[in-house]
Motif scaffolding. Sequence first.
Motif, mmCIF file in Angstrom:
data_model
loop_
_atom_site.group_PDB
_atom_site.id
_atom_site.type_symbol
_atom_site.label_atom_id
_atom_site.label_comp_id
_atom_site.label_asym_id
_atom_site.label_seq_id
_atom_site.Cartn_x
_atom_site.Cartn_y
_atom_site.Cartn_z
ATOM 1 N N GLY A 116 -0.532 -1.642 9.009
ATOM 2 C CA GLY A 116 0.734 -1.955 8.215
ATOM 3 C C GLY A 116 2.084 -1.505 8.610
ATOM 4 N N ARG A 117 3.157 -1.839 8.272
ATOM 5 C CA ARG A 117 4.360 -1.267 8.843
ATOM 6 C C ARG A 117 5.291 -0.623 7.452
ATOM 7 N N VAL A 118 5.372 0.439 7.708
ATOM 8 C CA VAL A 118 6.359 1.235 6.612
ATOM 9 C C VAL A 118 7.685 0.597 6.212
ATOM 10 N N VAL A 119 7.645 0.191 5.141
ATOM 11 C CA VAL A 119 9.039 -0.429 4.484
ATOM 12 C C VAL A 119 9.739 0.337 3.731
ATOM 13 N N LYS A 120 9.185 1.345 3.195
ATOM 14 C CA LYS A 120 10.364 2.151 2.214
ATOM 15 C C LYS A 120 9.585 3.642 2.280
ATOM 16 N N VAL A 121 10.388 4.711 2.488
ATOM 17 C CA VAL A 121 10.084 5.972 2.282
ATOM 18 C C VAL A 121 10.436 6.561 1.041
ATOM 19 N N SER A 122 9.767 7.500 0.513
ATOM 20 C CA SER A 122 10.061 8.138 -0.716
ATOM 21 C C SER A 122 10.408 9.920 -0.209
ATOM 22 N N TYR A 123 11.531 10.322 -0.855
ATOM 23 C CA TYR A 123 11.694 11.679 -0.898
ATOM 24 C C TYR A 123 11.278 12.386 -1.894
ATOM 25 N N LYS A 172 13.347 17.052 -0.167
ATOM 26 C CA LYS A 172 14.234 16.180 0.511
ATOM 27 C C LYS A 172 13.475 16.052 1.801
ATOM 28 N N MET A 173 12.157 16.115 1.669
ATOM 29 C CA MET A 173 11.110 15.731 2.884
ATOM 30 C C MET A 173 10.498 14.186 2.332
ATOM 31 N N VAL A 174 9.930 13.744 3.254
ATOM 32 C CA VAL A 174 9.183 12.185 2.970
ATOM 33 C C VAL A 174 7.687 12.762 2.413
ATOM 34 N N THR A 175 7.516 12.393 1.034
ATOM 35 C CA THR A 175 6.256 12.910 0.726
ATOM 36 C C THR A 175 5.283 11.623 0.776
ATOM 37 N N LYS A 176 5.793 10.334 0.542
ATOM 38 C CA LYS A 176 4.811 9.309 0.848
ATOM 39 C C LYS A 176 5.633 7.803 0.980
ATOM 40 N N ALA A 177 5.275 6.997 1.387
ATOM 41 C CA ALA A 177 5.857 5.744 1.935
ATOM 42 C C ALA A 177 4.992 4.467 1.454
ATOM 43 N N CYS A 179 0.992 -1.246 -0.100
ATOM 44 C CA CYS A 179 0.011 0.144 0.072
ATOM 45 C C CYS A 179 0.953 1.151 0.055
ATOM 46 N N THR A 180 0.191 2.279 0.032
ATOM 47 C CA THR A 180 1.178 3.726 -0.198
ATOM 48 C C THR A 180 0.369 4.403 0.833
ATOM 49 N N VAL A 181 1.129 5.118 1.861
ATOM 50 C CA VAL A 181 0.876 5.978 2.813
ATOM 51 C C VAL A 181 1.214 7.489 2.521
ATOM 52 N N LYS A 182 0.456 8.285 2.453
ATOM 53 C CA LYS A 182 0.642 9.720 2.291
ATOM 54 C C LYS A 182 -0.019 10.644 3.412
ATOM 55 N N PRO A 183 0.357 11.862 3.789
ATOM 56 C CA PRO A 183 0.208 12.519 4.779
ATOM 57 C C PRO A 183 -1.376 12.940 4.581
ATOM 58 N N ALA A 184 -2.238 13.200 5.799
ATOM 59 C CA ALA A 184 -3.609 13.338 5.513
ATOM 60 C C ALA A 184 -3.728 15.093 5.585
ATOM 61 N N VAL A 185 -2.653 15.887 6.187
ATOM 62 C CA VAL A 185 -2.742 17.273 6.214
ATOM 63 C C VAL A 185 -1.904 17.848 5.453
ATOM 64 N N ASP A 186 -0.758 17.915 5.264
ATOM 65 C CA ASP A 186 0.527 18.447 4.585
ATOM 66 C C ASP A 186 0.851 17.738 3.419
ATOM 67 N N PHE A 205 3.900 16.767 3.093
ATOM 68 C CA PHE A 205 5.004 16.012 3.465
ATOM 69 C C PHE A 205 5.018 15.183 4.825
ATOM 70 N N PHE A 206 5.688 14.451 5.294
ATOM 71 C CA PHE A 206 5.844 14.058 6.723
ATOM 72 C C PHE A 206 6.878 14.810 7.308
ATOM 73 N N THR A 207 6.696 15.400 8.572
ATOM 74 C CA THR A 207 7.656 15.940 9.293
ATOM 75 C C THR A 207 8.460 14.584 9.818
ATOM 76 N N ASP A 208 8.002 13.723 10.186
ATOM 77 C CA ASP A 208 8.896 12.485 10.764
ATOM 78 C C ASP A 208 8.080 11.154 10.401
ATOM 79 N N LEU A 209 8.885 10.586 9.627
ATOM 80 C CA LEU A 209 8.206 9.304 9.286
ATOM 81 C C LEU A 209 9.632 8.457 8.898
#
Lengths: 292, 165
Positions: free
Chosen positions: A239-246, A250-255, A204-211, A213-217
């Motif tokens: 689930g568990r995050v297996v790969k974060v995408s920048y 340089k901020m994590v935008t999805k995982a 699956c893909t995880v995206k931030p609900a508000v911003d 990017f993620f401040t801390d993931l």
Amino acid sequence: MHWFANRRFLIIALIFLLLTWVMFVTSRERAGEGKVEYFFNTAMAPLESIFSYCGIVIHDSWKTVTHLAQLKVENDLLRKEIERLRTRQLGLEQLQKENEELREAAGFVKAQAHEMVAAEVISVNPSNWSRTLTINRGKNDGLKKNMAVISPQGVVGRIMEVRDNTAEVILLTDPRDGNYIGGMVKRTQNMVIVTGGGGYLGECTVKPAVDNFFTDLKNNDIIITAATSDLFPKGIPIGRVVKVSYGPNKMVTKAILQPMVKLNKLHIVFVIKEKHDPVSSESSAPILPGGE
Amino acid sequence: MRFVILAISVILLIAVQSTWLAEIELFGLVKPDMILILVIAYGLYHGYYKGAFLGLIAGLFMDVLSGGVIGIGALVKMAAGFSTGLLQKLIFKDNLLVPTLAVFLGTVIFESFNLLMHISFHANYRFSLLFVSAIFPLAVYNSLLAPILYYFLLRMEKYIAEREA
């Protein structure tokens, strides 16, 4: 006198006498065997040895053949017996596995505050590009569209279609548009949106609900259902995050997220007919976090 | 006669694909596409017209069962049946290597088409990632099963020919 004139009778009489003498002589205790006996016995010994050896070989061979035939019959019987026991053992192992699953399911239902119905997975979607499964409960069991489907390990998906006696469950990994679940990062409590697909099959893909990017993931962060979710009770592992995408900044935008539930190995799932989130506790029930 | 056997075969193959084969994890989460194998094999044996027709009907049936966008599977499998059917007169039918190769190439081409169609309908898939991790293993998986299915197809054709003679 004329009898002795006949030579034949004379010879027979002499032989008779000779034999009688020999019998008398040989009937007595002797110091050793005679030369004639010695010669013949010695000459015959090798031949007798050969014959004896051949006899033993033939006897042994015959014995082996009959024994082999017996062994073959015995072997066939034992093989059949092993096959029967192996089949029985497999059946018992299957029963034991089912028993454990049902025991776990019963314990899970008892521990939950929600009104749930257990269902068996009948089949999965034959297509490789759609992630749904069919369960053996439907309208007749009170199931409705969009009811949450979970397992003791975590979120499975939601009811997509309901028929009289079966229902179609869309898994959280199905990539189609509109298949998303509201969640949060367990460590940081940040709100996220989980959608199916985006990575390898079954991810699956995880995206931030508000911003944006993620401040801390981080990798290995656990995503759980949020209290804001209309369908799912809060605190159930997704689930568990297996790969974060920048992103470019340089901020994590999805995982990419690996579901907690092994969705291709499901046999029993639970449909939440009505959720009752406890007010006091963080998590609704002792749901087993898969892999932790 | 042929229609009945084919209909039963399609139903049985989909049932096997959704239950037994779904449990086997030979190539990750990928399940072999028995219907695609059947359509390619049938197209090779009977030509583009019958191949396309079987692809259309079987693909449509599978689409209805899958519950996604109806028509993608039908279009993909019809194209598969049609294009492999064009090779009918160029190949030696009794050689099992022919369907194996045809199924391998057909899976790569038509499953890529299938995936692109899903992506065009907003499915959250990444083609480059899944081409390597899903389509290639699927092509290997399908081509391993192709000789078995093709053998049964040959037996079925022989049986029908004997019955009709």
